[in-house]
Design an enzyme around this catalytic site. Structure first.
Site, PDB file in Angstrom:
ATOM      1  N   ASP A  42      40.010  33.515  41.520  1.00 11.82           N
ATOM      2  CA  ASP A  42      39.499  33.409  42.976  1.00 11.82           C
ATOM      3  C   ASP A  42      40.768  33.446  43.791  1.00 11.82           C
ATOM      4  O   ASP A  42      41.815  32.861  43.523  1.00 11.82           O
ATOM      5  CB  ASP A  42      38.654  32.270  43.103  1.00 11.82           C
ATOM      6  CG  ASP A  42      37.879  32.244  44.403  1.00 11.82           C
ATOM      7  OD1 ASP A  42      37.927  33.417  45.037  1.00 11.82           O
ATOM      8  OD2 ASP A  42      37.337  31.288  44.590  1.00 11.82           O
ATOM      9  N   HIS A  55      43.712  42.206  45.392  1.00 11.82           N
ATOM     10  CA  HIS A  55      42.778  42.616  43.936  1.00 11.82           C
ATOM     11  C   HIS A  55      43.831  43.460  43.378  1.00 11.82           C
ATOM     12  O   HIS A  55      43.910  43.252  41.999  1.00 11.82           O
ATOM     13  CB  HIS A  55      41.597  43.403  44.331  1.00 11.82           C
ATOM     14  CG  HIS A  55      40.596  42.680  45.183  1.00 11.82           C
ATOM     15  ND1 HIS A  55      40.279  41.521  44.758  1.00 11.82           N
ATOM     16  CD2 HIS A  55      39.827  43.108  46.044  1.00 11.82           C
ATOM     17  CE1 HIS A  55      39.131  41.060  45.559  1.00 11.82           C
ATOM     18  NE2 HIS A  55      39.027  42.240  46.276  1.00 11.82           N
ATOM     19  N   LEU A  72      43.525  38.691  20.497  1.00 13.19           N
ATOM     20  CA  LEU A  72      42.555  38.023  21.678  1.00 13.19           C
ATOM     21  C   LEU A  72      41.457  38.905  21.842  1.00 13.19           C
ATOM     22  O   LEU A  72      41.501  39.955  22.313  1.00 13.19           O
ATOM     23  CB  LEU A  72      43.510  37.950  22.881  1.00 13.19           C
ATOM     24  CG  LEU A  72      42.720  37.438  24.335  1.00 13.19           C
ATOM     25  CD1 LEU A  72      42.526  36.097  23.978  1.00 13.19           C
ATOM     26  CD2 LEU A  72      43.691  37.698  25.288  1.00 13.19           C
TER      27      LEU A  72
HETATM   28  C1  FPP Z   1      38.088  36.780  43.954  1.00 16.54           C
HETATM   29  O1  FPP Z   1      38.817  36.930  44.943  1.00 16.54           O
HETATM   30  C2  FPP Z   1      38.409  37.926  43.010  1.00 16.54           C
HETATM   31  C3  FPP Z   1      37.475  39.116  42.746  1.00 16.54           C
HETATM   32  C4  FPP Z   1      36.183  39.054  43.447  1.00 16.54           C
HETATM   33  C5  FPP Z   1      37.896  40.082  41.869  1.00 16.54           C
HETATM   34  C6  FPP Z   1      38.827  39.952  40.978  1.00 16.54           C
HETATM   35  C7  FPP Z   1      39.138  41.278  40.072  1.00 16.54           C
HETATM   36  C8  FPP Z   1      40.145  41.692  39.689  1.00 16.54           C
HETATM   37  C9  FPP Z   1      41.420  40.679  39.950  1.00 16.54           C
HETATM   38  C10 FPP Z   1      40.284  42.617  38.732  1.00 16.54           C
HETATM   39  C11 FPP Z   1      39.417  43.082  37.731  1.00 16.54           C
HETATM   40  C12 FPP Z   1      40.041  43.965  36.887  1.00 16.54           C
HETATM   41  C13 FPP Z   1      39.127  44.544  35.895  1.00 16.54           C
HETATM   42  C14 FPP Z   1      39.842  45.340  34.831  1.00 16.54           C
HETATM   43  C15 FPP Z   1      37.747  44.599  35.754  1.00 16.54           C
HETATM   44  P1  FPP Z   1      37.953  36.979  46.245  1.00 16.54           P
HETATM   45  O2  FPP Z   1      38.094  38.507  46.742  1.00 16.54           O
HETATM   46  O3  FPP Z   1      36.874  36.146  46.146  1.00 16.54           O
HETATM   47  O4  FPP Z   1      38.917  36.328  47.019  1.00 16.54           O
HETATM   48  P2  FPP Z   1      38.575  35.157  48.480  1.00 16.54           P
HETATM   49  O5  FPP Z   1      37.855  34.083  47.816  1.00 16.54           O
HETATM   50  O6  FPP Z   1      40.090  34.850  48.892  1.00 16.54           O
HETATM   51  O7  FPP Z   1      37.838  36.139  49.412  1.00 16.54           O
END
Ligand code: FPP
Length: 249
Positions: free
Chosen positions: A19, A36, A130
């Site tokens: 997060d 991201h 893993l």
């Molecule tokens: C949460 O931060 C993160 C996400 C919703 C997306 C996370 C995904 C990745 C890091 C990469 C995924 C990779 C693959 C290979 C599938 P947020 O956007 O909710 O942050 P905020 O709470 O600060 O708004």
């Protein structure tokens, strides 16, 4: 590797709610996508670290069934992340014997993203290290509904008796069944100071330990991951019973 870790008591299944990508970007006056993108680099580091210390399964919450509510542009970007990640890191994952799996409701995912995911799963099928498990278009309530439907179908055609339904029946119908015997989460980590489960692996987290880190996911380091593992090793897991120490008293 952190000196503080005892390699004989590593959690088998670690799950992470990654997060804070959006807030990380906003704090730098960058678009949310930049958060991201940076988060993808962190996935690589943590997957390698988890593999190095002998974690059996690492499940990462990459896209929830609720994330469709975000702007079209952000959803579009999030759907491209598997391609970005696997194009860049798949050879390295294979080199480290890491097996990729994706759990979630793939029908709604764009066909190109689906095929990228399938390729990654196929190319790492033989790996024995893993199990790197991405929850992508995943929601735990939807997963449970799906399991109940599958079980009900078997009852209605007579291949399963109502009386024989038990915890094992549910367990084997969840999307995490391929991770067995490591499908139950031992340790749940969430970054960015939020302390909630957000519809993530509700059944599988029944007896897990929780760890909350204050930093945003893009700032989460291998060292912080090892600190989290060291903290796990100080916990006293009782699974509803009493501790070994108390039992002897
Ligand atoms: C949460 O931060 C993160 C996400 C919703 C997306 C996370 C995904 C990745 C890091 C990469 C995924 C990779 C693959 C290979 C599938 P947020 O956007 O909710 O942050 P905020 O709470 O600060 O708004």
């Amino acid at each position: 590797m952190g000196q503080k870790i005892d390699l004989n008591s590593i959690p088998n299944h670690v799950a992470i709610i990654m997060d804070g990508n959006g807030r990380w970007a906003q704090a730098r006056n960058l678009p949310r996508s930049a958060g991201h993108k940076e988060g993808v680099e962190v996935i690589r580091k943590i997957a390698l670290a988890a593999n190095e210390i002998g974690v059996k399964a690492l499940t990462l919450y990459a896209f929830s069934t609720e994330n469709w509510k975000r702007s079209l542009a952000e959803v579009k970007y999030l759907m491209q992340l598997p391609e970005l990640f696997f194009n860049k890191f798949l050879p390295e994952l294979i080199e480290h014997d890491i097996k990729v799996r994706v759990i979630g409701f793939e029908e709604k995912v764009p066909p190109l993203t689906q095929s990228v995911i399938k390729q990654a799963e196929k190319r790492t099928m033989h790996c024995k290290g893993l199990q790197l498990n991405f929850a992508f278009n995943y929601g735990s309530r939807a997963e449970i509904v799906h399991a109940v439907q599958e079980i009900a179908k078997k009852v209605s055609v007579g291949t399963l008796q109502v009386e024989s339904i038990n915890e094992e029946t549910i367990r084997t119908h969840l999307l995490t069944a391929p991770l067995m015997p490591f499908d139950d989460v031992d340790y749940l980590i969430r970054t960015s100071h939020e302390e909630r489960l957000s519809n993530f692996l509700l059944w599988q987290n029944a007896y897990s330990e929780f760890y909350f880190s204050d930093v945003y996911w893009p700032d989460f380091t291998t060292e912080m991951f090892f600190d989290a593992i060291a903290a796990y090793q100080k916990r006293n897991r009782r699974f509803g019973g009493v501790s070994d120490k108390k039992e002897k008293e």
